[in-house]
Design an enzyme around this catalytic site. Structure first.
Site, PDB file in Angstrom:
ATOM      1  N   THR A 253       2.299   4.363  -2.841  1.00 27.09           N
ATOM      2  CA  THR A 253       2.340   5.168  -3.617  1.00 27.09           C
ATOM      3  C   THR A 253       1.683   4.150  -4.788  1.00 27.09           C
ATOM      4  OG1 THR A 253       4.057   6.269  -3.328  1.00 27.09           O
ATOM      5  CG2 THR A 253       2.430   6.938  -5.656  1.00 27.09           C
ATOM      6  N   ALA A 254       2.734   3.066  -5.351  1.00 23.79           N
ATOM      7  CA  ALA A 254       2.074   2.325  -5.681  1.00 23.79           C
ATOM      8  C   ALA A 254       0.952   1.207  -5.643  1.00 23.79           C
ATOM      9  CB  ALA A 254       3.825   0.797  -6.209  1.00 23.79           C
TER      10      ALA A 254
ATOM     11  N   GLY B 130       0.480  -1.216  -0.137  1.00 23.07           N
ATOM     12  CA  GLY B 130      -0.211  -0.056  -0.413  1.00 23.07           C
ATOM     13  C   GLY B 130       0.618   1.177  -0.802  1.00 23.07           C
TER      14      GLY B 130
ATOM     15  N   LYS C  79       5.278  22.058 -10.183  1.00 23.03           N
ATOM     16  CA  LYS C  79       6.823  21.805 -10.748  1.00 23.03           C
ATOM     17  C   LYS C  79       6.705  22.353 -11.912  1.00 23.03           C
ATOM     18  CE  LYS C  79      10.277  17.879 -11.678  1.00 23.03           C
ATOM     19  NZ  LYS C  79       9.885  16.627 -11.475  1.00 23.03           N
TER      20      LYS C  79
HETATM   21  C1  LIG Z   1      15.441   7.530  -3.229  1.00 19.77           C
HETATM   22  C2  LIG Z   1      14.583   7.943  -3.600  1.00 19.77           C
HETATM   23  C3  LIG Z   1      13.918   8.563  -4.025  1.00 19.77           C
HETATM   24  C4  LIG Z   1      13.127   8.600  -4.244  1.00 19.77           C
HETATM   25  N1  LIG Z   1      12.267   9.855  -5.550  1.00 19.77           N
HETATM   26  C5  LIG Z   1      11.458  10.066  -6.023  1.00 19.77           C
HETATM   27  C6  LIG Z   1      10.786  10.872  -6.932  1.00 19.77           C
HETATM   28  O1  LIG Z   1      11.674  12.239  -6.605  1.00 19.77           O
HETATM   29  N2  LIG Z   1       9.607  10.617  -8.303  1.00 19.77           N
HETATM   30  C7  LIG Z   1       9.017   9.865  -7.821  1.00 19.77           C
HETATM   31  O2  LIG Z   1       8.856   9.594  -8.772  1.00 19.77           O
HETATM   32  N3  LIG Z   1       9.781   8.651  -7.528  1.00 19.77           N
HETATM   33  C8  LIG Z   1      11.231   8.985  -6.006  1.00 19.77           C
HETATM   34  N4  LIG Z   1      11.030   7.335  -5.968  1.00 19.77           N
HETATM   35  C9  LIG Z   1      10.436   6.246  -6.291  1.00 19.77           C
HETATM   36  C10 LIG Z   1       9.364   6.360  -5.035  1.00 19.77           C
HETATM   37  O3  LIG Z   1       9.649   6.349  -3.869  1.00 19.77           O
HETATM   38  C11 LIG Z   1       8.412   4.945  -5.458  1.00 19.77           C
HETATM   39  O4  LIG Z   1       8.162   4.928  -6.901  1.00 19.77           O
HETATM   40  C12 LIG Z   1       7.318   5.438  -5.112  1.00 19.77           C
HETATM   41  O5  LIG Z   1       7.166   5.394  -3.867  1.00 19.77           O
HETATM   42  C13 LIG Z   1       6.780   3.734  -4.896  1.00 19.77           C
HETATM   43  O6  LIG Z   1       6.998   2.544  -3.988  1.00 19.77           O
HETATM   44  P1  LIG Z   1       6.342   1.659  -3.973  1.00 19.77           P
HETATM   45  O7  LIG Z   1       4.854   1.814  -3.650  1.00 19.77           O
HETATM   46  O8  LIG Z   1       6.602   0.073  -5.065  1.00 19.77           O
HETATM   47  O9  LIG Z   1       6.634   0.593  -2.753  1.00 19.77           O
HETATM   48  P2  LIG Z   1       6.669   1.058  -0.769  1.00 19.77           P
HETATM   49  O10 LIG Z   1       6.663   2.417  -1.047  1.00 19.77           O
HETATM   50  O11 LIG Z   1       8.273   0.467  -0.378  1.00 19.77           O
HETATM   51  O12 LIG Z   1       5.750   0.128  -0.454  1.00 19.77           O
HETATM   52  C14 LIG Z   1       5.835  -0.643  -0.202  1.00 19.77           C
HETATM   53  C15 LIG Z   1       4.413  -1.991   0.643  1.00 19.77           C
HETATM   54  O13 LIG Z   1       4.560  -2.768   0.770  1.00 19.77           O
HETATM   55  C16 LIG Z   1       3.897  -3.258   2.104  1.00 19.77           C
HETATM   56  N5  LIG Z   1       4.840  -4.257   2.115  1.00 19.77           N
HETATM   57  C17 LIG Z   1       6.014  -5.203   1.999  1.00 19.77           C
HETATM   58  N6  LIG Z   1       6.028  -6.027   2.808  1.00 19.77           N
HETATM   59  C18 LIG Z   1       4.640  -6.584   2.738  1.00 19.77           C
HETATM   60  C19 LIG Z   1       4.416  -7.361   3.637  1.00 19.77           C
HETATM   61  N7  LIG Z   1       5.369  -8.703   3.791  1.00 19.77           N
HETATM   62  N8  LIG Z   1       3.164  -7.698   4.094  1.00 19.77           N
HETATM   63  C20 LIG Z   1       2.152  -6.774   3.772  1.00 19.77           C
HETATM   64  N9  LIG Z   1       2.522  -5.583   3.502  1.00 19.77           N
HETATM   65  C21 LIG Z   1       3.624  -5.744   2.726  1.00 19.77           C
HETATM   66  C22 LIG Z   1       4.155  -2.230   2.851  1.00 19.77           C
HETATM   67  O14 LIG Z   1       4.134  -1.827   3.733  1.00 19.77           O
HETATM   68  C23 LIG Z   1       4.475  -0.918   1.567  1.00 19.77           C
HETATM   69  O15 LIG Z   1       2.749  -0.738   2.054  1.00 19.77           O
HETATM   70  C24 LIG Z   1      11.608   7.460  -5.281  1.00 19.77           C
HETATM   71  C25 LIG Z   1      12.973   6.742  -4.637  1.00 19.77           C
HETATM   72  C26 LIG Z   1      14.090   6.188  -3.213  1.00 19.77           C
HETATM   73  C27 LIG Z   1      14.371   5.491  -3.512  1.00 19.77           C
END
Ligand SMILES: Cc1cc2nc3c(=O)[nH]c(=O)nc-3n(C[C@H](O)[C@H](O)[C@H](O)COP(=O)(O)OP(=O)(O)OC[C@H]3O[C@@H](n4cnc5c(N)ncnc54)[C@H](O)[C@@H]3O)c2cc1C
Lengths: 507, 507
Positions: free
Chosen positions: A18-19, A16, A82
Site C-alpha cells: 500500500t505504501a 509495492g 465507515k
Molecule cells: C495486523 C495488522 C493490521 C493492520 N490493519 C490496518 C488497518 O486496519 N488500517 C491501516 O491503515 N493499516 C493497517 N495496518 C497497516 C497496513 O497493513 C500497512 O501500513 C500497509 O499495508 C502498508 O504496508 P507497507 O506497504 O509499508 O508494507 P508491505 O505491505 O509489507 O509491502 C512491502 C513491499 O516491499 C516489497 N519488498 C520487501 N522486501 C523486498 C525485497 N528484498 N525486494 C523487493 N521487494 C521487496 C514487498 O514485495 C512488498 O511489495 C495493519 C497492519 C498489521 C500488521
C-alpha cells in the site's frame, strides 16, 4: 537565486505494498513526467503484508488529490463506508461506545457540548424521578445512530452537525488500483528482489539497488516502502528503532478473512472487541469480512489467540496468518537520500486505523518538503520532526484506550491500566479530569475523537460547578433530549448500508 | 460564581472593559461579574517599588488612540454582538489590509504584506514559488505586489468586502480594522450595563486568601466584601517603561503572587510604549512601517497630507515632549501576562534587544486571544491549578508565535543584514525562528507550526519582502509547464485589475 543544485530526476521506490503504490501515485501526480522518472521495485515472491483494511476520513483527501472517482475506486477495492469504530468491552465487559467521525452535539454560548452533557448527567443522576434520563454521550452524534442501524448517507446540507466518513477496503486491491493509476502516469514497475544496495563512498547516499535478476536501478532519491523489512532505512542505513512496546505491549496479530454473512446487515463501521489479552477487529467489505486478533504474546499463546478469533468470526475463506510486530518508530524516517514510508518507518497497532493515514501523512510532508539533489539535511530535519510529532500524538491516543480500561481482574488489562504513561498523555488526562479542557493538538485525532474515548471509557471531568458555564438544569435537559431526538430522526431516511452494496459472491 | 476584574481608571482600561464584557457574553447567568477600581493602592505600591506612580506618568495620548488588529479580531466583535457597521461608525474604524513596509531594512525594501491570499493556487504550488520561477525565467518583471489584490486595492484607494463565491478573486481577500481605542472603550463601557456587570467605585482595602494562596474575598474601603472564584488583574504595570532598564522588571501590582491560579493578569500595554499612530481623515488601508536611518524601527502610520516625520523625527519630538521616557523606553511593550518566566523575555526594552515590537499584532489581538482562551479553559472549573498551567502554556505559545513573527520582521535590522553574523543574531531569533528562516532560505518554504496565528504564505511573503531570496525554487513549481504558468499569472493580473475597477472608491 542559484539554480546550481539540480532537481531530483530519478525517484526509486523500494516496495509495492500500500505504501509503495500510494507514494508512486502521489509523486507521479505532482512531479513533471518529462523531467522525473519514477521506478517502483517489488517482488511477487515476497508479496505484501495483505492487511490494512480500515481507513480514516483523510484518505478521501488523498484520493481527491489524485483525482480518483469515488465510485470507481469503491468498486475496484470492494470498499464499504465507515462512519467510525464501535468499541466493545473496552471500558468494562458488556459495555460499548462509539467513536464517530464527527463532533458531538451543539455548543451553546461557547459552552462545549460535552460540558453540557456532563451537567445534565449530574442532574439526572441526582434527580428524584426515574423518568428523567439522559442518553449516553456517544448518542449525541448522528453518525452513531446511522452506524448502529447499519445505515449510510453521505453528509449533506441541512445536517446540524457535520460528519465525515472513511472506507473499509481491500488493501491489496487498492495497491493494484494505484498501480494501474501510476503506470498510466509513467511510473515504471520493476519485478525482482532487491539483493544489494550501493552507497556513495563519500557521502553515504544510496546510489543504486541491485535486483536478483541482475538489473540495477540507480536513483537520486530512494523511498523505502519495503514494509517491516526496512531494507534501506534499517538494514542498510542502520537507523535505530524507538521502542514503545512498554506502552503498547501487543506484539502479534492473527488475521482471517471470512465470508460476508448472507442476509445480514452490512455494518457501516469497524468493530473492535476487547478480549482477554488484546482485541479483535471486524471490518466488513463488499465481498467478505476482515477479522483479526491483536494480542500480547506475553499473556496469550498463538493457538489461543487463533481459537478466540475463529470462535468470534464467520466462515473462513483463507488460512489464518500470524504477524509479528513491535510498536515504535524510526529515530529518523528520512536519512541521507532515503525516506521511509509505511511499515518501514514504524508501527502502531491498527486500533484506530492509523497506518494508511501515516503513509498519507508521510507522502504529503515529502511533497511539501520535496528536495533537490545532494543536500537533504534541512528538509530531512523538518520531516523527521513532523513525523515524530505525528507518531507521538497517535501513540498517546492509542495508549489512552488501554490506560482507561477497568478490567481489574484480567492481568493484561490490569497491567496496562497501571503502566506509567508518557508525560504528554499523563498531563493531558490530568488537565481534562480537573478542568474539562482539552488543549488543541495537531494531528489526526481532534478533540471529538479524544472525547469519544474519554467519555466512552468513563474518564470524565470532576463535576464541580465552578466554571463559567452552568446552564439551567431543566432547560438544558430538555434541549439535549430534543437534540438527541433530532439526531435519531435524521437517520430515518438514510438507506441501509447493505442496499448500497448488495451481497455478491466472494471472489 | 463570582468574577472580580480589577483595573484602574476603568473608562480607558481596555483590558478591564474587554475582560468584563467578553466574560459576561460567554458566561451563564449564574456568573456575577464585578469591576473594581484599584488605582490608588497601586500608586502606593508602585512608588514603594521605586517606579513612577500612575499619577506621575506623563499622558501619552498619541500612543493610546489607535488600535490596529488582525483579521481574527472579527470573532471578538461577533461575540460582543457588535456589527461591523456599528463598529465602524462608533469607533471611527477603517479597513486594514495589512502592513506596508517602506524602505525597510538595509536593502530598503518596499512591500505590502497582506492578510489575503494571492488569488490562485497553481495546482499544488503556492503562489510565491510559482512567481519566483516565472521571475527566474524572465516570464514576469512585475513585483509581487502586482499580484496582490489587496495591495492593488490600496494603491487605487478602493475597497470591497471579500466574496463568498470561491470562484471570485475577492474570495481570497482578508482584512481587519484600525480604529480609535478611546471610542472602542466607550462602546465597551456602554455594554457594561447591558451585560449586568456590577461596577464598584471604592478602592480595595484588602484581599483575603485561603491556605493555598487563592484570593477568596476582596474587601473594599467601604467595608463591602465580595466573594470571588476568579480574579482578573487589569491594572497593568504601574511602573513606566524606564524601569525596564533594570535587569528584572518587577511586577508592581496589587495582587500578588500573580501566578496564583485564582488570579489572571491582563495588560494591554496601551499606556506605555512608543507606537506613534495618528488617525486622520485618510483612507490609507495599510499601516506603514518606516525604517529610519538610525535603524530604529518605528511604527508610523502615514497620513495622507503633510505628515513628514520618519522614525527619528518622531522619536525626537516625542522624547522632547515626554522627557521621562529615555531612549531605553522606546520599544513597545507587549502584552504582559502573569507567568513570571516571561517577564525578562517579554519586557526587555533595552535598545539592542528590541524583542517585542508589535507589528503583526496589536495588544488587542493578544488580549482577545487571552480572553477567549480564558473563557474556554475556565468553563468547567475556574479553580483548577492545572487549567491555570494550561492557560499559561497556551498564551506563552501564542505570544511567542507573535513575537517570533515580529522578530523575523526585525531580523534584517539585528542581523546587520545577511552577511554579518553577530552574537546577537543567534539569540535574536529562537531555535524555531532560525529553523524557519533556514528552511525558507534553503528552498523557499514555510511550514505551518502550532501557535502560528497566520498561514504559512503570510510568513513566506514577509520573508521574501524582507529581501530574503531562497537559494532554490520549490521543485513543485515546475510541475506545470512554463507557458501555462505564465498564462495563469497574466490572467491573475487581469482579474485583479477588473476586480479593482468594480470596487467603490473609499474617499
Ligand atoms: C495486523 C495488522 C493490521 C493492520 N490493519 C490496518 C488497518 O486496519 N488500517 C491501516 O491503515 N493499516 C493497517 N495496518 C497497516 C497496513 O497493513 C500497512 O501500513 C500497509 O499495508 C502498508 O504496508 P507497507 O506497504 O509499508 O508494507 P508491505 O505491505 O509489507 O509491502 C512491502 C513491499 O516491499 C516489497 N519488498 C520487501 N522486501 C523486498 C525485497 N528484498 N525486494 C523487493 N521487494 C521487496 C514487498 O514485495 C512488498 O511489495 C495493519 C497492519 C498489521 C500488521
Amino acid at each position: 537565486m542559484s539554480e546550481a543544485t539540480p532537481p531530483i530526476s530519478r525517484i526509486v521506490i523500494a516496495g509495492g505494498g500500500t505504501a509503495g503504490w500510494m507514494c508512486a501515485a502521489a509523486l507521479a501526480r505532482v512531479c513533471d513526467k518529462q523531467t522525473t522518472q519514477i521506478t517502483l521495485i517489488e517482488s511477487e515472491n515476497i508479496g505484501s503484508i495483505g492487511v490494512g483494511e480500515a481507513t480514516l476520513p483523510v484518505l478521501r483527501d488523498f484520493n481527491r488529490m489524485l483525482g480518483i472517482d469515488e465510485q470507481e475506486f469503491m468498486k475496484a477495492t470492494n470498499a464499504t463506508f465507515k462512519l467510525g469504530i464501535e468499541f466493545k468491552n473496552w471500558a468494562r465487559q458488556g459495555q460499548s461506545y462509539f467513536h464517530p467521525f464527527s463532533g458531538f452535539g451543539l455548543s451553546q454560548n461557547l459552552t462545549p457540548f460535552h460540558l453540557q452533557w456532563l451537567q445534565a448527567h449530574h442532574y439526572t443522576k441526582n434527580a428524584q424521578s426515574k423518568d428523567i434520563t439522559l442518553p449516553n454521550f456517544d448518542e449525541f452524534a448522528i453518525v452513531t445512530h446511522a452506524a448502529r442501524n447499519n445505515k449510510f448517507a453521505a453528509p449533506g446540507a441541512g445536517n446540524q452537525i457535520d460528519y465525515t466518513y472513511a472506507y473499509h477496503l481491500d488493501a491489496t486491491a487498492y495497491a493494484q488500483y494505484l498501480r494501474r493509476y501510476s503506470e498510466a502516469l509513467g511510473v515504471v514497475r520493476e519485478e525482482g528482489k532487491i539483493t544489494h544496495v550501493a552507497l556513495d563512498s563519500q557521502c553515504g547516499n544510496i546510489t543504486a539497488l541491485s535486483l536478483d535478476n541482475g538489473k540495477q536501478v540507480s536513483g537520486d532519491l530512494f523511498i523505502d516502502c519495503s514494509g517491516f523489512r526496512a531494507l534501506l532505512i534499517g538494514k542498510v542505513l542502520d537507523t535505530a528503532y524507538i521502542d514503545w512496546r512498554h506502552w503498547l505491549p501487543c506484539d502479534r496479530a492473527v488475521a482471517l478473512q471470512t465470508e460476508r454473512p448472507p442476509n445480514q446487515p452490512l455494518h457501516s463501521y469497524t468493530t473492535s472487541t476487547a478480549h482477554r489479552a488484546g482485541w479483535q477487529w471486524h471490518i466488513p467489505l463488499q465481498h467478505r469480512t476482515g477479522n483479526g486478533h491483536v494480542y500480547c504474546s506475553k499473556y496469550v499463546s498463538d493457538d489461543e489467540a487463533l481459537s478466540v478469533l475463529q470462535s468470534n468470526s464467520g466462515k473462513a475463506i483463507n488460512e489464518p496468518k500470524v504477524l509479528h510486530f513491535g510498536a515504535g518508530m524510526r529515530q529518523q524516517c528520512w536519512k541521507r537520500n532515503c525516506i521511509s514510508i509505511g511499515l518501514s518507518s514504524g508501527f502502531l497497532e491498527p486500533l484506530e486505523s492509523t497506518s494508511i493515514y501515516l503513509i498519507q501523512f508521510g507522502i504529503f510532508k515529502l511533497i511539501e518538503l520535496f528536495p533537490r539533489k545532494h543536500n537533504f539535511e534541512i528538509e530531512a530535519k523538518q520531516y523527521n520532526r513532523l513525523m515524530r510529532e505525528e507518531y507521538e500524538s497517535i501513540r498517546d491516543f492509542l495508549i489512552m484506550h488501554y490506560a482507561l480500561n477497568q478490567h481489574k481482574d484480567l492481568p493484561f488489562w490490569a497491567d496496562t491500566a497501571n503502566m506509567p504513561l508518557p508525560v504528554s498523555l499523563q498531563e493531558r488526562l490530568a488537565l481534562f479530569k480537573s478542568s474539562g479542557y482539552l488543549p488543541k493538538k495537531r494531528g489526526s485525532f481532534g478533540e471529538a475523537s479524544w472525547l469519544a474515548v474519554l467519555y466512552g471509557q468513563h474518564c470524565w471531568p470532576q463535576f464541580k460547578q465552578q466554571g463559567l458555564a452552568l446552564l439551567e438544569d431543566d432547560k438544558l435537559l430538555a434541549d439535549l433530549q430534543a437534540q438527541h431526538q433530532h439526531m435519531q430522526k435524521s437517520t430515518y431516511t438514510m438507506p441501509a448500508h447493505s442496499s448500497i452494496f448488495p451481497q455478491k459472491p466472494h471472489s | 460564581m463570582q468574577i472580580i476584574i480589577i483595573g484602574n481608571n476603568i473608562i480607558d482600561n481596555t483590558a478591564a472593559l474587554m475582560s468584563a464584557n467578553i466574560l459576561a457574553a460567554t458566561a451563564d447567568s449564574s456568573v456575577e461579574i464585578h469591576l473594581l477600581n484599584d488605582g490608588l493602592l497601586n500608586d502606593e505600591k508602585a512608588q514603594h517599588k521605586g517606579g513612577l506612580a500612575r499619577s506621575n506618568i506623563p499622558p501619552l495620548n498619541l500612543t493610546t488612540d489607535i488600535a490596529t488588529v488582525a483579521p481574527s479580531f472579527a470573532a471578538c466583535l461577533r461575540l460582543l454582538k457588535v456589527s461591523e457597521a456599528q463598529f465602524m461608525h462608533e469607533c471611527d474604524a477603517q479597513f486594514h489590509l495589512g502592513n506596508h513596509f517602506v524602505s525597510w531594512g538595509e536593502e530598503r525594501q518596499n512591500f505590502h504584506h497582506v492578510f489575503s491570499d494571492y488569488g490562485v493556487k497553481f495546482a499544488t504550488v503556492e503562489f510565491l514559488p510559482a512567481y519566483l520561477r516565472l521571475l527566474s525565467e524572465q516570464q514576469t518583471s512585475n513585483t509581487l505586489d502586482s499580484y496582490s489584490l489587496a495591495a492593488q486595492m490600496a494603491q487605487r484607494g478602493v475597497f470591497s468586502h471579500p466574496s463568498d463565491d470561491p470562484k471570485s478573486i475577492r474570495s481570497s481577500l482578508n482584512y481587519s480594522w484600525r480604529f480609535s481605542i478611546a471610542k472602542f472603550n466607550a462602546l465597551l463601557t456602554a455594554k457594561l450595563d447591558q451585560h449586568k456587570i456590577t461596577q464598584h467605585s471604592h478602592a480595595i482595602e484588602q484581599k483575603l486568601r485561603n491556605d493555598s494562596g487563592d484570593i477568596t474575598q476582596i474587601q473594599l474601603q467601604n467595608k463591602q466584601i465580595i466573594d470571588c472564584d476568579l480574579v482578573i488583574d487589569c491594572q497593568g504595570k504601574e511602573a513606566p517603561p524606564t524601569q525596564a532598564a533594570e535587569p528584572t522588571l518587577h511586577y508592581v501590582s496589587g495582587i500578588k503572587p500573580l501566578n496564583q491560579h485564582s488570579s489572571v493578569n491582563l495588560y494591554t500595554g496601551t499606556q506605555h510604549g512608543f507606537s506613534v499612530q495618528c488617525l486622520n481623515n485618510t483612507h490609507e488601508q495599510f499601516t506603514q512601517y518606516y525604517w529610519s536611518t538610525s535603524g530604529w524601527p518605528t511604527s508610523y502610520w502615514k497620513t495622507s497630507d503633510s505628515q513628514t516625520g520618519l522614525g527619528d523625527n518622531i522619536k525626537q519630538s516625542f522624547t522632547q515632549e515626554h522627557p521621562s521616557y529615555t531612549a531605553q523606553s522606546q520599544g513597545q511593550i507587549e502584552l504582559d501576562l502573569a507567568p513570571p518566566q516571561w517577564q525578562n523575555q517579554q519586557l526587555d526594552l533595552s535598545p539592542l534587544n528590541r524583542k517585542s515590537l508589535s507589528i503583526h499584532s496589536s495588544h488587542l489581538d493578544l488580549l482577545w486571544y487571552t480572553l477567549s482562551t480564558l473563557c474556554n479553559i475556565t468553563r468547567h472549573n475556574m479553580r483548577s491549578t492545572l487549567a491555570a498551567k494550561a492557560f499559561n502554556r497556551e498564551l506563552t505559545q501564542v505570544t511567542t508565535g507573535f513575537n517570533e513573527l515580529n522578530r523575523l520582521t526585525l531580523f534584517p535590522l539585528i542581523s546587520g543584514m545577511k552577511n554579518k553574523q553577530t552574537k546577537e543574531d543567534e539569540t535574536f531569533l529562537s531555535k524555531e525562528g532560525r529553523e524557519r528562516l533556514e528552511l525558507f532560505q534553503h528552498c523557499g518554504r514555510v511550514l505551518q507550526e502550532e501557535g502560528d496565528q497566520f498561514p504559512p504564505s503570510y510568513y513566506a511573503t514577509l520573508l521574501y519582502g524582507l529581501g530574503i531570496t531562497p537559494n532554490t525554487i520549490d521543485p513543485l513549481a515546475y510541475q506545470q509547464d512554463q507557458e501555462s504558468l505564465a498564462k495563469t499569472a497574466a490572467q491573475l493580473l487581469r482579474l485583479i485589475d477588473n476586480a479593482c475597477k468594480n470596487m467603490p472608491k473609499l474617499s
